[in-house]
Design a protein around this motif. Structure first.
Motif, PDB file in Angstrom:
ATOM      1  N   ALA A  49       0.739  -1.361  -0.082  1.00 34.76           N
ATOM      2  CA  ALA A  49      -0.112  -0.113   0.063  1.00 34.76           C
ATOM      3  C   ALA A  49       0.724   1.104  -0.142  1.00 34.76           C
ATOM      4  O   ALA A  49       0.450   2.106  -0.820  1.00 34.76           O
ATOM      5  N   THR A  50       2.178   1.224   0.728  1.00 39.18           N
ATOM      6  CA  THR A  50       2.920   2.436   0.779  1.00 39.18           C
ATOM      7  C   THR A  50       3.620   2.462  -0.569  1.00 39.18           C
ATOM      8  O   THR A  50       3.798   3.605  -1.172  1.00 39.18           O
ATOM      9  N   VAL A  51       4.022   1.418  -1.129  1.00 34.71           N
ATOM     10  CA  VAL A  51       4.706   1.371  -2.478  1.00 34.71           C
ATOM     11  C   VAL A  51       3.921   2.097  -3.401  1.00 34.71           C
ATOM     12  O   VAL A  51       4.210   2.596  -4.395  1.00 34.71           O
ATOM     13  N   ALA A  52       2.372   1.712  -3.569  1.00 38.96           N
ATOM     14  CA  ALA A  52       1.625   2.148  -4.486  1.00 38.96           C
ATOM     15  C   ALA A  52       1.442   3.695  -4.363  1.00 38.96           C
ATOM     16  O   ALA A  52       0.989   4.225  -5.162  1.00 38.96           O
ATOM     17  N   LYS A  53       1.601   4.474  -3.211  1.00 38.73           N
ATOM     18  CA  LYS A  53       1.415   5.782  -2.848  1.00 38.73           C
ATOM     19  C   LYS A  53       2.201   6.590  -3.993  1.00 38.73           C
ATOM     20  O   LYS A  53       3.395   6.341  -4.336  1.00 38.73           O
ATOM     21  N   PRO A  54       1.855   7.722  -4.222  1.00 37.97           N
ATOM     22  CA  PRO A  54       2.506   8.722  -5.078  1.00 37.97           C
ATOM     23  C   PRO A  54       3.560   9.282  -4.190  1.00 37.97           C
ATOM     24  O   PRO A  54       3.615   9.364  -3.138  1.00 37.97           O
ATOM     25  N   GLY A  55       4.868   9.615  -4.896  1.00 35.65           N
ATOM     26  CA  GLY A  55       6.019   9.773  -4.455  1.00 35.65           C
ATOM     27  C   GLY A  55       6.919   8.826  -3.909  1.00 35.65           C
ATOM     28  O   GLY A  55       8.258   8.921  -3.690  1.00 35.65           O
ATOM     29  N   TYR A  56       6.472   7.331  -3.790  1.00 34.27           N
ATOM     30  CA  TYR A  56       7.372   6.472  -3.323  1.00 34.27           C
ATOM     31  C   TYR A  56       8.476   6.303  -4.193  1.00 34.27           C
ATOM     32  O   TYR A  56       9.792   6.360  -3.574  1.00 34.27           O
ATOM     33  N   PRO A  57       8.576   6.176  -5.477  1.00 37.60           N
ATOM     34  CA  PRO A  57       9.667   5.836  -6.170  1.00 37.60           C
ATOM     35  C   PRO A  57      10.639   7.035  -6.118  1.00 37.60           C
ATOM     36  O   PRO A  57      11.731   6.984  -6.072  1.00 37.60           O
ATOM     37  N   GLU A  58      10.004   8.265  -6.227  1.00 35.13           N
ATOM     38  CA  GLU A  58      11.042   9.554  -6.104  1.00 35.13           C
ATOM     39  C   GLU A  58      11.451   9.278  -4.712  1.00 35.13           C
ATOM     40  O   GLU A  58      12.785   9.887  -4.515  1.00 35.13           O
ATOM     41  N   CYS A  59      11.020   8.992  -3.783  1.00 33.69           N
ATOM     42  CA  CYS A  59      11.701   8.868  -2.299  1.00 33.69           C
ATOM     43  C   CYS A  59      12.817   7.866  -2.284  1.00 33.69           C
ATOM     44  O   CYS A  59      13.862   8.197  -1.653  1.00 33.69           O
ATOM     45  N   VAL A  60      12.678   6.739  -2.842  1.00 29.52           N
ATOM     46  CA  VAL A  60      13.561   5.559  -3.003  1.00 29.52           C
ATOM     47  C   VAL A  60      14.613   6.344  -3.597  1.00 29.52           C
ATOM     48  O   VAL A  60      15.905   6.068  -3.254  1.00 29.52           O
ATOM     49  N   ALA A  61      14.609   6.938  -4.970  1.00 27.98           N
ATOM     50  CA  ALA A  61      15.550   7.388  -5.633  1.00 27.98           C
ATOM     51  C   ALA A  61      16.398   8.547  -4.724  1.00 27.98           C
ATOM     52  O   ALA A  61      17.785   8.342  -4.930  1.00 27.98           O
ATOM     53  N   MET A  62      15.613   9.236  -4.032  1.00 22.08           N
ATOM     54  CA  MET A  62      16.266  10.253  -3.098  1.00 22.08           C
ATOM     55  C   MET A  62      17.111   9.509  -2.094  1.00 22.08           C
ATOM     56  O   MET A  62      18.331   9.915  -1.699  1.00 22.08           O
ATOM     57  N   LEU A  63      16.677   8.408  -1.812  1.00 16.67           N
ATOM     58  CA  LEU A  63      17.431   7.725  -0.692  1.00 16.67           C
ATOM     59  C   LEU A  63      18.573   7.318  -1.125  1.00 16.67           C
ATOM     60  O   LEU A  63      19.856   7.304  -0.260  1.00 16.67           O
ATOM     61  N   VAL A  64      18.587   6.785  -2.276  1.00 17.75           N
ATOM     62  CA  VAL A  64      19.905   6.224  -2.922  1.00 17.75           C
ATOM     63  C   VAL A  64      20.984   7.366  -3.221  1.00 17.75           C
ATOM     64  O   VAL A  64      22.066   7.254  -2.622  1.00 17.75           O
ATOM     65  N   GLN A  65      20.522   8.351  -3.503  1.00 14.81           N
ATOM     66  CA  GLN A  65      21.474   9.812  -3.526  1.00 14.81           C
ATOM     67  C   GLN A  65      21.887  10.023  -2.236  1.00 14.81           C
ATOM     68  O   GLN A  65      23.067  10.348  -2.121  1.00 14.81           O
ATOM     69  N   ILE A  66      20.882   9.963  -1.487  1.00 15.44           N
ATOM     70  CA  ILE A  66      21.514  10.654  -0.030  1.00 15.44           C
ATOM     71  C   ILE A  66      22.547   9.495   0.654  1.00 15.44           C
ATOM     72  O   ILE A  66      23.640   9.657   1.172  1.00 15.44           O
ATOM     73  N   GLY A  67      22.278   8.084   0.479  1.00 15.19           N
ATOM     74  CA  GLY A  67      22.994   6.847   0.810  1.00 15.19           C
ATOM     75  C   GLY A  67      24.442   7.168   0.164  1.00 15.19           C
ATOM     76  O   GLY A  67      25.626   6.893   0.686  1.00 15.19           O
ATOM     77  N   ASP A  68      24.518   7.580  -1.128  1.00 16.09           N
ATOM     78  CA  ASP A  68      25.728   7.586  -1.894  1.00 16.09           C
ATOM     79  C   ASP A  68      26.460   8.810  -1.211  1.00 16.09           C
ATOM     80  O   ASP A  68      27.796   8.606  -1.242  1.00 16.09           O
ATOM     81  N   HIS A  69      25.787   9.988  -0.931  1.00 16.51           N
ATOM     82  CA  HIS A  69      26.583  11.136  -0.278  1.00 16.51           C
ATOM     83  C   HIS A  69      26.996  10.874   0.939  1.00 16.51           C
ATOM     84  O   HIS A  69      28.191  10.947   1.225  1.00 16.51           O
ATOM     85  N   LEU A  70      26.311   9.893   1.841  1.00 19.93           N
ATOM     86  CA  LEU A  70      26.621   9.779   3.254  1.00 19.93           C
ATOM     87  C   LEU A  70      27.865   8.770   3.373  1.00 19.93           C
ATOM     88  O   LEU A  70      28.624   8.794   4.229  1.00 19.93           O
ATOM     89  N   SER A  71      27.769   7.799   2.315  1.00 22.30           N
ATOM     90  CA  SER A  71      28.638   6.765   2.489  1.00 22.30           C
ATOM     91  C   SER A  71      29.881   7.042   2.040  1.00 22.30           C
ATOM     92  O   SER A  71      31.072   6.591   2.441  1.00 22.30           O
ATOM     93  N   LYS A  72      30.072   8.283   1.464  1.00 22.87           N
ATOM     94  CA  LYS A  72      31.490   8.982   1.245  1.00 22.87           C
ATOM     95  C   LYS A  72      32.028   9.649   2.352  1.00 22.87           C
ATOM     96  O   LYS A  72      33.114   9.973   2.390  1.00 22.87           O
ATOM     97  N   GLN A  73      31.037  10.097   3.322  1.00 19.77           N
ATOM     98  CA  GLN A  73      31.432  10.574   4.377  1.00 19.77           C
ATOM     99  C   GLN A  73      31.771  10.070   5.709  1.00 19.77           C
ATOM    100  O   GLN A  73      32.543  10.456   6.446  1.00 19.77           O
ATOM    101  N   TYR A  74      30.831   8.989   5.745  1.00 23.89           N
ATOM    102  CA  TYR A  74      31.114   8.004   6.887  1.00 23.89           C
ATOM    103  C   TYR A  74      31.118   6.625   6.854  1.00 23.89           C
ATOM    104  O   TYR A  74      30.530   6.135   5.883  1.00 23.89           O
ATOM    105  N   ASP A  75      31.786   5.937   7.658  1.00 19.98           N
ATOM    106  CA  ASP A  75      31.738   4.347   7.787  1.00 19.98           C
ATOM    107  C   ASP A  75      30.620   4.022   8.802  1.00 19.98           C
ATOM    108  O   ASP A  75      30.219   4.972   9.778  1.00 19.98           O
ATOM    109  N   VAL A  76      29.996   2.910   8.559  1.00 18.13           N
ATOM    110  CA  VAL A  76      29.135   2.480   9.704  1.00 18.13           C
ATOM    111  C   VAL A  76      29.611   1.447  10.623  1.00 18.13           C
ATOM    112  O   VAL A  76      30.527   0.596  10.461  1.00 18.13           O
ATOM    113  N   GLU A  77      29.325   1.647  11.908  1.00 20.71           N
ATOM    114  CA  GLU A  77      29.949   0.998  12.927  1.00 20.71           C
ATOM    115  C   GLU A  77      29.579  -0.661  12.737  1.00 20.71           C
ATOM    116  O   GLU A  77      28.716  -0.963  12.312  1.00 20.71           O
ATOM    117  N   GLY A  78      30.444  -1.274  13.424  1.00 16.67           N
ATOM    118  CA  GLY A  78      30.314  -2.526  13.178  1.00 16.67           C
ATOM    119  C   GLY A  78      31.070  -3.574  12.644  1.00 16.67           C
ATOM    120  O   GLY A  78      31.308  -4.605  12.190  1.00 16.67           O
TER     121      GLY A  78
END
Length: 78
Positions: A49-78
């Motif tokens: 139901a959430t996947v079908a909502k407007p804006g979901y694909p754009e949100c996932v695409a934005m998350l990928v961009q954010i992750g790309d940006h943050l992964s260049k700045q930070y390592d993850v613990e563990g």
């Protein structure tokens, strides 16, 4: 000298804060971190139901961009 280290919770909180600023994401998106060799990336998941909502694909695409940006700045613990 390596990158600063953040916990998964800290990185996910940073991603959620940035998503709120940049896009109108539907509620109910789960964000997790997938480790890949020395790096990491965000993964989004949600119920159909959430996947079908407007804006979901754009949100996932934005998350990928954010992750790309943050992964260049930070390592993850563990």
């Amino acid at each position: 000298m390596g990158k600063p280290i953040k916990t998964e919770a800290e990185l996910i909180a940073m991603a959620r804060a940035e998503l709120k600023v940049h896009s109108d994401c539907p509620d109910g998106i789960n964000i997790s971190i997938i480790r890949d060799g020395d790096g990491w990336e965000f993964r989004a998941s949600a119920e159909d139901a959430t996947v079908a909502k407007p804006g979901y694909p754009e949100c996932v695409a934005m998350l990928v961009q954010i992750g790309d940006h943050l992964s260049k700045q930070y390592d993850v613990e563990g």
